[in-house]
Scaffold this motif. Sequence first.
Motif, PDB file in Angstrom:
ATOM      1  N   SER A  36       6.012   1.630  -1.451  1.00 48.78           N
ATOM      2  CA  SER A  36       5.950   2.509  -0.295  1.00 48.78           C
ATOM      3  C   SER A  36       4.756   3.439  -0.420  1.00 48.78           C
ATOM      4  O   SER A  36       4.394   3.860  -1.517  1.00 48.78           O
ATOM      5  CB  SER A  36       7.232   3.341  -0.184  1.00 48.78           C
ATOM      6  OG  SER A  36       7.048   4.367   0.772  1.00 48.78           O
ATOM      7  N   ALA A  37       4.148   3.756   0.736  1.00 44.76           N
ATOM      8  CA  ALA A  37       3.008   4.661   0.735  1.00 44.76           C
ATOM      9  C   ALA A  37       3.444   6.113   0.884  1.00 44.76           C
ATOM     10  O   ALA A  37       2.656   7.029   0.659  1.00 44.76           O
ATOM     11  CB  ALA A  37       2.050   4.293   1.869  1.00 44.76           C
ATOM     12  N   ASP A  38       4.694   6.348   1.275  1.00 43.41           N
ATOM     13  CA  ASP A  38       5.108   7.730   1.492  1.00 43.41           C
ATOM     14  C   ASP A  38       6.501   8.036   0.931  1.00 43.41           C
ATOM     15  O   ASP A  38       6.623   8.621  -0.119  1.00 43.41           O
ATOM     16  CB  ASP A  38       5.000   8.102   2.982  1.00 43.41           C
ATOM     17  CG  ASP A  38       5.412   6.963   3.905  1.00 43.41           C
ATOM     18  OD1 ASP A  38       6.447   6.332   3.631  1.00 43.41           O
ATOM     19  OD2 ASP A  38       4.711   6.728   4.897  1.00 43.41           O
TER      20      ASP A  38
ATOM     21  N   THR B  34      -3.088   6.880  -4.129  1.00 48.05           N
ATOM     22  CA  THR B  34      -4.334   6.101  -4.060  1.00 48.05           C
ATOM     23  C   THR B  34      -4.062   4.674  -3.598  1.00 48.05           C
ATOM     24  O   THR B  34      -4.839   3.764  -3.865  1.00 48.05           O
ATOM     25  CB  THR B  34      -5.015   6.071  -5.440  1.00 48.05           C
ATOM     26  OG1 THR B  34      -4.088   5.521  -6.397  1.00 48.05           O
ATOM     27  CG2 THR B  34      -5.433   7.441  -5.889  1.00 48.05           C
ATOM     28  N   ILE B  35      -2.957   4.508  -2.871  1.00 49.64           N
ATOM     29  CA  ILE B  35      -2.537   3.144  -2.524  1.00 49.64           C
ATOM     30  C   ILE B  35      -3.546   2.447  -1.624  1.00 49.64           C
ATOM     31  O   ILE B  35      -3.702   1.228  -1.679  1.00 49.64           O
ATOM     32  CB  ILE B  35      -1.135   3.186  -1.879  1.00 49.64           C
ATOM     33  CG1 ILE B  35      -0.475   1.797  -1.925  1.00 49.64           C
ATOM     34  CG2 ILE B  35      -1.159   3.654  -0.451  1.00 49.64           C
ATOM     35  CD1 ILE B  35       0.659   1.734  -2.848  1.00 49.64           C
ATOM     36  N   LEU B  36      -4.277   3.223  -0.807  1.00 50.45           N
ATOM     37  CA  LEU B  36      -5.219   2.604   0.131  1.00 50.45           C
ATOM     38  C   LEU B  36      -6.382   1.925  -0.589  1.00 50.45           C
ATOM     39  O   LEU B  36      -7.001   1.015  -0.056  1.00 50.45           O
ATOM     40  CB  LEU B  36      -5.751   3.646   1.119  1.00 50.45           C
ATOM     41  CG  LEU B  36      -4.747   4.078   2.197  1.00 50.45           C
ATOM     42  CD1 LEU B  36      -5.326   5.175   3.058  1.00 50.45           C
ATOM     43  CD2 LEU B  36      -4.311   2.891   3.046  1.00 50.45           C
ATOM     44  N   SER B  37      -6.700   2.381  -1.802  1.00 55.99           N
ATOM     45  CA  SER B  37      -7.792   1.745  -2.549  1.00 55.99           C
ATOM     46  C   SER B  37      -7.259   0.880  -3.690  1.00 55.99           C
ATOM     47  O   SER B  37      -8.031   0.437  -4.542  1.00 55.99           O
ATOM     48  CB  SER B  37      -8.728   2.820  -3.093  1.00 55.99           C
ATOM     49  OG  SER B  37      -8.010   3.742  -3.888  1.00 55.99           O
ATOM     50  N   HIS B  38      -5.955   0.663  -3.718  1.00 59.66           N
ATOM     51  CA  HIS B  38      -5.368  -0.165  -4.771  1.00 59.66           C
ATOM     52  C   HIS B  38      -5.795  -1.622  -4.579  1.00 59.66           C
ATOM     53  O   HIS B  38      -5.809  -2.121  -3.457  1.00 59.66           O
ATOM     54  CB  HIS B  38      -3.844  -0.050  -4.713  1.00 59.66           C
ATOM     55  CG  HIS B  38      -3.148  -0.670  -5.885  1.00 59.66           C
ATOM     56  ND1 HIS B  38      -2.833  -2.007  -5.913  1.00 59.66           N
ATOM     57  CD2 HIS B  38      -2.717  -0.146  -7.059  1.00 59.66           C
ATOM     58  CE1 HIS B  38      -2.224  -2.270  -7.069  1.00 59.66           C
ATOM     59  NE2 HIS B  38      -2.142  -1.163  -7.777  1.00 59.66           N
ATOM     60  N   PRO B  39      -6.170  -2.329  -5.674  1.00 57.74           N
ATOM     61  CA  PRO B  39      -6.665  -3.702  -5.505  1.00 57.74           C
ATOM     62  C   PRO B  39      -5.649  -4.646  -4.855  1.00 57.74           C
ATOM     63  O   PRO B  39      -6.033  -5.553  -4.120  1.00 57.74           O
ATOM     64  CB  PRO B  39      -6.985  -4.140  -6.944  1.00 57.74           C
ATOM     65  CG  PRO B  39      -6.361  -3.125  -7.842  1.00 57.74           C
ATOM     66  CD  PRO B  39      -6.236  -1.856  -7.056  1.00 57.74           C
TER      67      PRO B  39
END
Length: 155
Positions: A97-99, A47-52
């Motif tokens: 990291s996102a991946d 859920t990193i893309l919506s992380h504050p």
Amino acid sequence: MNVAFYERIWMWAATAIIAIFLGAIFVTAAAQAVEPPSHIETVDPATILSHPEFGKPAITTRPDGSVIVPVVAGMFSFAPDPIEVPANVRVTFRLTSADIIHGFQVVGTNANAMAIPGYVSQFTVTFPKPGEYAIACNEYCGLLHHNMVGKLVVK
Ligand code: CUA
């Protein structure tokens, strides 16, 4: 106890080598600020893309002038890019990291950490010399690993 002369030499040589290695660890820790990661903080990479903090990583300045830089590494780039920070202030990188596992090394400085999915790697450095620095991924992360380069601008 009788220890042969050559055996004595090797015993002292082995002891000296261990002392040199331990000394190198202490010297780099004290003089070059090499330190182990300081804390364990987790973040969900799914859920990193919506992380504050890491969704749209933005550089923020604290009241004392120091700077916080959240960084997300992902195949095959860093965000934000370029990263602009002032010279001679404390810069705290918060890296994840996102991946998969990536590296984050500001070439020519001691800023160097791993970006690990699920975790936040945090370290603080000061850049005394203004200029442009390359940020290299130094963990093999796939076919375009060699293209994974960012830019740090110290003003
Ligand atoms: Cu990312 Cu190598």
